[in-house]
Design a protein around this motif. Structure first.
Motif, short mmCIF file in Angstrom:
data_model
loop_
_atom_site.label_atom_id
_atom_site.label_comp_id
_atom_site.label_asym_id
_atom_site.label_seq_id
_atom_site.Cartn_x
_atom_site.Cartn_y
_atom_site.Cartn_z
N THR A 272 46.76 17.41 30.65
CA THR A 272 46.32 18.28 29.54
C THR A 272 45.59 17.45 28.49
O THR A 272 44.56 17.88 27.93
CB THR A 272 47.55 18.97 28.90
N ARG B 18 42.15 16.60 29.72
CA ARG B 18 41.29 17.79 29.69
C ARG B 18 40.86 18.12 28.27
O ARG B 18 39.73 18.58 28.03
CB ARG B 18 42.03 18.98 30.30
N HIS B 19 41.79 17.89 27.31
CA HIS B 19 41.51 18.24 25.90
C HIS B 19 41.77 17.01 25.02
O HIS B 19 42.74 16.97 24.27
CB HIS B 19 42.39 19.42 25.47
N CYS C 137 42.57 17.25 21.19
CA CYS C 137 43.62 18.18 20.77
C CYS C 137 44.86 17.41 20.30
O CYS C 137 45.51 16.71 21.08
CB CYS C 137 43.99 19.12 21.92
N GLY D 269 45.71 33.41 23.22
CA GLY D 269 45.09 32.64 22.15
C GLY D 269 45.50 33.15 20.78
O GLY D 269 44.79 32.93 19.78
N THR E 50 48.96 24.05 22.12
CA THR E 50 47.79 23.58 22.88
C THR E 50 47.19 24.73 23.69
O THR E 50 45.96 24.91 23.72
CB THR E 50 48.19 22.43 23.82
N HIS F 160 43.54 26.57 23.53
CA HIS F 160 42.68 26.55 24.73
C HIS F 160 43.21 27.57 25.75
O HIS F 160 43.72 27.19 26.81
CB HIS F 160 42.67 25.14 25.34
N SER G 93 42.11 29.52 27.96
CA SER G 93 41.60 29.62 29.33
C SER G 93 41.93 28.38 30.17
O SER G 93 41.57 28.29 31.35
CB SER G 93 40.08 29.84 29.31
N SER G 94 42.64 27.41 29.58
CA SER G 94 42.94 26.14 30.26
C SER G 94 44.11 26.31 31.24
O SER G 94 45.24 26.56 30.83
CB SER G 94 43.27 25.07 29.22
#
Length: 531
Positions: free
Chosen positions: A239, A242-243, A246, A423, A482, A486, A488-489
């Motif tokens: 994670t 990917r971010h 964040c 979200g 988190t 995000h 759609s993650s």
């Protein structure tokens, strides 16, 4: 051989014959103990043989066979010890000395028991077990001491293997923390997985081999943390990759690495029987153990009126009553339980005052009437303690049962997953507050259960559960935040799932732990019951 550790029962069984291994060699593992038991048994047989004036050929042959068997066993044993010495240079000198001593002692025993072919085995012209009993005892002591030392030295190899394995895991964890690409992460994580499997095998064997149930429970708790954190480390790191910008993802990952390092450190503390900076572990006192000690002192007055002071007894009761405040001050204790506990604490003070009064009189004048009054005071004081114990047990276990039942639907976790995917930051914030409240309830439940767990291993399990809720709660919150940032993650969603599963798993474990605690209280399990 390298996996063999040592025995108190094996060594202690020799004490009746005046034998005993080196007092400085503490035997901490079952495998060393079990290795010593047959040897002690054979030597004890030799030492305890009956000194009859006439000895049959059968008896002489039996004595010789045992002596030869001891010598042969020691010879094989020493050969393995010497091989270990050759492979481990840092132990070579100590191991070689111990092996030489063991071989010499084994040969001495064989010579002293070489009696089957003699016409007069008790003749002074040939020194034997019959003419030199002291020599046999000395040889036996030296043999047990040197063999125990070989085993303890061999056990150091096992400890060294675990430390080396831990160091490899730590080094790879440092690499994992610094990676910046998925490809590099996957490659290093594969290596990390293999190292964790090796560490799990080594520590699992060690856990099963430990004699001390408290250390065994601590080892089990640390290994459980490492096992669950390995999956968390995978998803939290992915994670973060990917971010990378964040903050909540970074906090989530840092929390996992920190917890794994603490667990690795605790394993090494248990294995090496040491703590950082030489500090001693201060174990929290439970109400159960304090009541048990207090009652033992009170009942000891029957045998000896002067073996402790009234101040000691008063201090012990004060400690117990201070711990009951954990229950009476708790927002989660029912009004009924709180009132009963407060009543019993008042009664306990009164009973002790009466006991001390009669006890002081009995010290000055030991009349029949006073001793009868003392017996009544002892019984009433112990009865009050039993009632207090029963009341705090009921308070803790009924709270636990209610909370576990209430939280079985995992509604807050489900809501966090849904609002995270949507979200909806505002809704996530609302449910994280509810999760924090739930965490506080469960932490308090664990603290109260520890007081009434009944055995040290179960106490440790309660402490481990408390730590798990304390740490996992904030990690779920950071994972949910988190995901909300995000939505759609896929990896952020998977990461939240992993932390929620750890929470649910701990709740399930609490149900089993509660059953164990009740079993101990009802006498369905022994005092060393482990979860």
């Amino acid at each position: 051989m390298a996996t063999s550790p040592c025995s108190s029962s094996g060594v202690s069984s020799s004490s009746s014959s005046g034998l005993g291994a080196d007092a400085g060699l503490e035997i901490r593992t079952r495998s060393v103990e079990q290795t010593l038991v047959p040897l002690v048994s054979q030597i004890t047989t030799l030492i305890n043989h009956k000194d009859k004036p006439k000895r049959s050929d059968k008896t002489l042959q039996a004595i010789q066979r045992v002596g030869q068997a001891v010598n042969l066993a020691v010879g094989r044993f020493v050969t393995v010890g010497e091989a270990i010495a050759n492979e481990n240079h840092e132990l070579k000198e100590e191991m070689s000395v111990a092996c030489i001593e063991a071989r010499r002692a084994g040969e001495t025993i064989a010579q002293l028991t070489d009696v089957a072919s003699l016409d007069h085995p008790e003749s002074d012209s040939h020194i034997t077990i019959f003419t030199d009993k002291t020599g046999v005892v000395k040889a036996a002591r030296l043999l047990l001491s040197s063999v125990t030392k070989v085993l303890v030295l061999a056990d150091r190899i096992v400890i060294k293997q675990i430390i080396t394995s831990r160091n490899k895991v730590l080094a790879t964890m440092e690499q994992l923390e610094k990676v910046s690409s998925f490809q590099e992460f996957v490659q290093i994580f594969s290596q990390f997985g293999n190292e964790m499997v090796e560490f799990a095998h080594l520590t699992g064997d060690r856990q099963n081999d430990l004699k001390d149930e408290k250390k065994k429970a601590r080892m089990a708790a640390s290994r459980a943390v490492l096992e669950k954190c390995t999956m968390m480390l995978l998803t939290a790191s992915k994670t973060c990759l990917r971010h990378p910008d964040c903050e909540s993802a970074r906090m989530n990952k840092d929390g996992v690495f920190h917890r794994m390092r603490l667990a690795l450190e605790q394993v090494i503390e248990i294995v090496t029987d040491s703590r950082p900076n030489g500090e001693n572990e201060i174990a929290p006192i439970s109400i159960y153990s304090a009541i048990k000690e207090f009652k033992n002192k009170v009942e000891g007055l029957r045998e000896n009126l002067c073996f402790l002071s009234k101040e000691n007894l008063s201090t012990m009761l004060e400690v117990i009553l201070e711990h009951t405040e954990d229950f009476t001050d708790s927002a989660y204790t029912s009004h009924e339980h709180r009132e009963h506990i407060l009543e019993l604490t008042k009664q306990a003070k009164m009973e002790l005052e009466q006991l001390v009064s009669v006890w002081m009189q009995a010290q000055n004048q030991k009349t029949k009437d006073l001793m009868e009054d003392l017996e009544v005071a002892i019984l009433k004081t112990c009865q009050c303690m039993n009632e207090l114990k029963r009341e705090v047990h009921s308070a803790a276990t009924s709270l636990a049962a209610d909370l576990l039942k209430y939280h079985t639907d995992h509604m807050v976790l489900k809501a966090l997953k849904i609002t995270g995917v949507e979200g909806n930051l505002e809704a996530v914030a609302e449910y994280t507050c509810k999760l924090s409240e739930q965490k506080e309830q469960l932490v308090e439940m664990c603290r109260l259960l520890r007081h009434v767990s009944g055995t040290e291993p179960l106490e440790i399990t309660c402490i481990h559960a408390e730590d798990t809720f304390q740490v996992t709660g904030p990690q779920i919150i950071s994972a949910a935040e988190t995901l909300a940032l995000h939505p759609s993650s896929k990896i952020a969603k998977e990461n939240l799932e992993v932390f929620c599963e750890a929470w649910e798993s701990q709740l399930s474990d609490m149900s089993m732990l509660l059953r164990e605690i009740n079993d101990v209280f009802e006498g369905r399990r022994g005092k060393n019951a482990t979860y």
